[in-house]
Design an enzyme around this catalytic site. Sequence first.
Site, PDB file in Angstrom:
ATOM      1  N   TYR A 241       0.986  -1.230  -0.310  1.00 50.99           N
ATOM      2  CA  TYR A 241       0.022   0.039  -0.122  1.00 50.99           C
ATOM      3  C   TYR A 241       0.677   1.196   0.068  1.00 50.99           C
ATOM      4  O   TYR A 241       2.059   1.224   0.557  1.00 50.99           O
ATOM      5  CB  TYR A 241      -0.792  -0.037   1.322  1.00 50.99           C
ATOM      6  CG  TYR A 241      -0.310  -0.067   2.578  1.00 50.99           C
ATOM      7  CD1 TYR A 241       0.090   1.344   3.167  1.00 50.99           C
ATOM      8  CD2 TYR A 241       0.054  -0.909   3.105  1.00 50.99           C
ATOM      9  CE1 TYR A 241       0.558   1.360   4.160  1.00 50.99           C
ATOM     10  CE2 TYR A 241       0.585  -0.978   4.512  1.00 50.99           C
ATOM     11  CZ  TYR A 241       1.064   0.256   5.119  1.00 50.99           C
ATOM     12  OH  TYR A 241       1.563   0.473   6.316  1.00 50.99           O
ATOM     13  N   CYS A 242       0.307   2.522  -0.356  1.00 48.70           N
ATOM     14  CA  CYS A 242       0.891   3.653  -0.231  1.00 48.70           C
ATOM     15  C   CYS A 242      -0.112   4.509   0.709  1.00 48.70           C
ATOM     16  O   CYS A 242      -0.727   3.942   1.375  1.00 48.70           O
ATOM     17  CB  CYS A 242       1.240   4.255  -1.484  1.00 48.70           C
ATOM     18  SG  CYS A 242      -0.305   4.428  -2.741  1.00 48.70           S
ATOM     19  N   PHE A 243       0.129   5.767   0.338  1.00 45.51           N
ATOM     20  CA  PHE A 243      -0.807   6.718   1.333  1.00 45.51           C
ATOM     21  C   PHE A 243      -2.249   6.660   1.302  1.00 45.51           C
ATOM     22  O   PHE A 243      -3.225   6.350   1.884  1.00 45.51           O
ATOM     23  CB  PHE A 243      -0.479   8.130   1.430  1.00 45.51           C
ATOM     24  CG  PHE A 243      -1.136   9.055   2.352  1.00 45.51           C
ATOM     25  CD1 PHE A 243      -1.021   8.958   3.663  1.00 45.51           C
ATOM     26  CD2 PHE A 243      -1.939   9.894   1.732  1.00 45.51           C
ATOM     27  CE1 PHE A 243      -1.673   9.615   4.599  1.00 45.51           C
ATOM     28  CE2 PHE A 243      -2.834  10.742   2.632  1.00 45.51           C
ATOM     29  CZ  PHE A 243      -2.601  10.548   4.036  1.00 45.51           C
TER      30      PHE A 243
END
Length: 370
Positions: free
Chosen positions: A94-96
């Site tokens: 995941y990222c932000f």
Amino acid sequence: MRADTADYPQLFLEDVPMMDTRAPVEFAGGAFPNVLNLPLMTDSERQKVGTCYKQHGQRAAIELGHRLVSGRTKELRIQAWADFARAHPEGYLYCFRGGLRSQIVQQWLRDEAGIDYPRVTGGYKAMRNFLLDTTRQATAQCAFVLVGGLTGTGKTEVIAALGNALDLEGHANHRGSSFGKRATPQPAQIDFENRLAIDILRKRAAGVGRFVLEDESRLVGSCSLPLELHQGMQRYPLVWLEDSFEGRVERILRDYVVDLCAEFVAVEGPQAGFAAFAARLTQSLANIVKRLGGERYQRLSTLMARALAEQEAGRGVALHRDWIVGLLREYYDPMYAYQRESKAERIVFSGDREAVLAYLRECAAGAVDG
């Protein structure tokens, strides 16, 4: 290929391994347990791309990002992601916000390493909001009872003995008093909140509907309790734990001298560890000098210095009882007596450790109202 997921409860209930592709500075500000930070960009690279985005727009920023993360740098990062994916085939990345960064990592893994690896839809922000909602919902839907008592009665031991208790001090890595700092640092505020929420989530999934908490102030060291929980703690019923004065002195001697010294020695080695322990204990007393008053502080400080010298010389910890006795009788006990009086109408039970545990277990089973 496994699909991307938005099943946030499953991720935390099953402790699913996750790869966090945010920059290190973002990760340090708040993350989840069982997560490894394998960023797409370093802090410096992220800052440059962010500046470019503000000045020249998204397309220019994406082009700059591809130039910054290219060649050998790109190869090494893909290798790290591939190693994680192979080691944790059940995991996610995941990222932000679950957007461009995690999509790029997915694409590069697929194109360069032949690995299809799913991402968390909505990313860190969605999971964080889910955990915040978890805590809010629990405070609205569940019953809570607090464990209070004078310093050294063993409230933390009661919490540890109950399957429906939330260990606020454990999550904060702090004992919750002026002397509560541990040998290792406290977590970031967001990490503390996330750990607490995951604990709540897992206990509720196991059927817990009545929680036990230690009666804490808003701050546990530097960690602030969630607002809804702290507000509830001003009205929750209170169980008062009792123990003999001698038993309390021995417990404080164990927790704040013997065990704390051992923690520092384990982290820093015998010589440096003892020096750090002595400095921490001395500073903890100095932190309450205004509340103690100058004369009382000087007397207790002298007793503490004498005890530390005796301990360092290998002659045991017995002299520490002198300042502990003084601190309890002249500072902590009067303060807690006032607090108990102010909360008297909320006290539903009082007794020693075994009686309190029996009562709280009956509450958990629904045999009595807590």
